[in-house]
Design a protein around this motif. Structure first.
Motif, PDB file in Angstrom:
ATOM      1  N   TRP A  21       0.838  -1.206   0.000  1.00 22.64           N
ATOM      2  CA  TRP A  21       0.000   0.000   0.000  1.00 22.64           C
ATOM      3  C   TRP A  21       0.870   1.251   0.000  1.00 22.64           C
ATOM      4  CZ3 TRP A  21      -4.933   1.052  -0.912  1.00 22.64           C
ATOM      5  CH2 TRP A  21      -5.410   2.317  -0.570  1.00 22.64           C
ATOM      6  N   HIS A  30       1.477  -2.439   4.892  1.00 23.37           N
ATOM      7  CA  HIS A  30       0.384  -3.301   4.424  1.00 23.37           C
ATOM      8  C   HIS A  30       0.784  -3.975   3.117  1.00 23.37           C
ATOM      9  CE1 HIS A  30      -2.492  -1.786   7.384  1.00 23.37           C
ATOM     10  NE2 HIS A  30      -1.911  -0.603   7.190  1.00 23.37           N
ATOM     11  N   ARG A  32      -0.207  -7.496   0.357  1.00 24.45           N
ATOM     12  CA  ARG A  32      -1.200  -8.515   0.029  1.00 24.45           C
ATOM     13  C   ARG A  32      -0.725  -9.297  -1.187  1.00 24.45           C
ATOM     14  NH1 ARG A  32      -6.294  -5.315  -2.855  1.00 24.45           N
ATOM     15  NH2 ARG A  32      -5.224  -4.803  -4.806  1.00 24.45           N
ATOM     16  N   ASN A 141      -8.039  -1.312   3.906  1.00 25.74           N
ATOM     17  CA  ASN A 141      -8.388  -2.418   4.783  1.00 25.74           C
ATOM     18  C   ASN A 141      -9.155  -3.528   4.071  1.00 25.74           C
ATOM     19  OD1 ASN A 141      -7.279  -1.427   7.321  1.00 25.74           O
ATOM     20  ND2 ASN A 141      -8.852   0.160   7.187  1.00 25.74           N
ATOM     21  N   THR A 188      -6.944   1.546  10.324  1.00 28.51           N
ATOM     22  CA  THR A 188      -6.100   0.416  10.681  1.00 28.51           C
ATOM     23  C   THR A 188      -5.496   0.659  12.059  1.00 28.51           C
ATOM     24  OG1 THR A 188      -5.516   0.194   8.358  1.00 28.51           O
ATOM     25  CG2 THR A 188      -4.190  -1.038   9.934  1.00 28.51           C
ATOM     26  N   THR A 190      -2.708   0.722  14.407  1.00 25.03           N
ATOM     27  CA  THR A 190      -1.247   0.739  14.286  1.00 25.03           C
ATOM     28  C   THR A 190      -0.565   1.087  15.598  1.00 25.03           C
ATOM     29  OG1 THR A 190      -1.306   3.052  13.562  1.00 25.03           O
ATOM     30  CG2 THR A 190      -1.334   1.368  11.848  1.00 25.03           C
ATOM     31  N   GLY A 271      -3.770  -8.683   2.887  1.00 17.98           N
ATOM     32  CA  GLY A 271      -2.410  -8.363   3.307  1.00 17.98           C
ATOM     33  C   GLY A 271      -1.980  -9.155   4.516  1.00 17.98           C
ATOM     34  N   SER A 274      -3.989  -7.079   9.275  1.00 18.97           N
ATOM     35  CA  SER A 274      -3.929  -6.130  10.381  1.00 18.97           C
ATOM     36  C   SER A 274      -5.317  -5.942  10.974  1.00 18.97           C
ATOM     37  CB  SER A 274      -3.390  -4.788   9.890  1.00 18.97           C
ATOM     38  OG  SER A 274      -2.101  -4.923   9.354  1.00 18.97           O
TER      39      SER A 274
END
Length: 321
Positions: A21, A30, A32, A141, A188, A190, A271, A274
């Motif tokens: 990302w 992030h 994926r 997300n 997200t 963090t 990803g 998270s």
């Protein structure tokens, strides 16, 4: 000239087999798998398609032969210039994991690179579009949220994590400013490495209430602060096929009717999975949105590209993340 692409999923320059990302200014953590999407490059790579220069035809005799030789020399020189230009522009500036710019040789693309200044989005007919009037896409997300009647995409808001608001504004009953009867935020987690949705939701609800009804980001108190709160409901919830947890408060404020605040935590399905926090803030009273909209939005949250996986309070709890 430097061209910065918009936030989105792009080929990770340090690990080309995954996507990462880009938040518009720097790489985040992030990542994926790219199997379901078309790989993207974080910076557009100009392409040059050499073409054969137009060579004037000779008129015959010795003059025609000499003209043909000069035309061949011109064509070879032009092709060489184009080739050198393509090689030079093959070096693109990528931002490394440490956030510092570094010059790297562009990798050989697996498909035709886009020729526009902005990278093309992943192509998938099953994925919702940002123009779809029925949903709001949280691409970071990996979820979509249903856009119910009376709700709209955020406009004239400074917070980037607000996903939707109720239509229209009103004069705040406390400090000067404009307020909205309802907001939904997705962000997200963090701040820590906690993976328990219950712990995260219980820890977040106080901050969510303060941000909505006590003191906002610009240090204003649109409701002159919270005077009291009570827990209305809390428990496990299925969100987009994942096991989550929610806590809902009823808060009373010094000015205005107060409202309802909910924090809901669950693991992302994309990803590194998270933890995701969705916050709801609904004004109480007749002007506020129906409280049932919290449950309707929760039940309608889907993973991006998977319209059949929902959830909601009372639904079968999905796989733990």
């Amino acid at each position: 000239m430097s061209m910065t692409p918009p936030p989105g999923w792009y080929r990770d320059p340090s690990a080309p087999h995954v996507e990462r990302w880009w938040d518009g200014t720097a790489w985040t953590e992030h990542r994926r798998s790219p199997e379901a999407t078309t790989p993207q490059q974080p910076y557009a790579q100009p392409q040059f398609t050499p073409s054969t220069p137009t060579v004037p035809l000779g008129t015959g005799g010795s003059g025609a032969s000499g003209g043909s030789g000069r035309a061949k020399a011109i064509a070879l020189t032009a092709a060489a210039v184009v080739l050198v230009a393509a090689i030079v522009t093959g070096a693109v500036v990528l931002r490394g994991d440490d956030g510092d710019p570094q010059t790297q040789t562009a990798p050989t693309p697996t498909s035709s690179a886009p020729t526009s200044a902005e990278p093309s989005p992943s192509e998938s007919s099953s994925e919702p579009s940002a123009d779809d009037p029925s949903v709001v896409v949280d691409e970071l997300n990996g979820i979509t949220l249903p856009l119910l009647d009376g709700w709209a995409r955020p406009q004239s808001v400074t917070e980037t994590d607000i996903m939707m608001t109720t239509s229209g504004t009103y004069d705040c009953p406390g400090d000067d400013g404009l307020c909205r009867h309802g907001t939904v935020i997705s962000r997200t987690v963090t701040s820590n490495d906690e993976k328990s949705p219950e712990t995260l939701a219980k820890d977040d609800i106080s901050e969510a209430a303060d941000r909505a009804y006590d003191r906002n980001k610009v240090n204003q108190r649109p409701f002159h602060g919270i005077t009291s709160h009570e827990v209305v409901e809390q428990g496990s919830v299925a969100v987009a096929g994942r096991t989550g947890y929610f806590v809902r408060w009823r808060v009373k404020t010094e000015a205005g009717p107060g409202g309802y605040v909910q924090s809901m935590a669950f693991p992302s399905s994309v990803g590194s999975e998270s933890m995701v926090m969705v916050r709801y803030a609904f004004d109480a009273g007749e002007e506020g949105p129906p409280l049932a909209d919290m449950d309707r939005i929760t039940k309608g949250i889907r993973p991006v590209g998977d319209e059949g996986t929902g959830g909601g309070v009372g639904s079968s709890i999905g796989p733990t993340g």
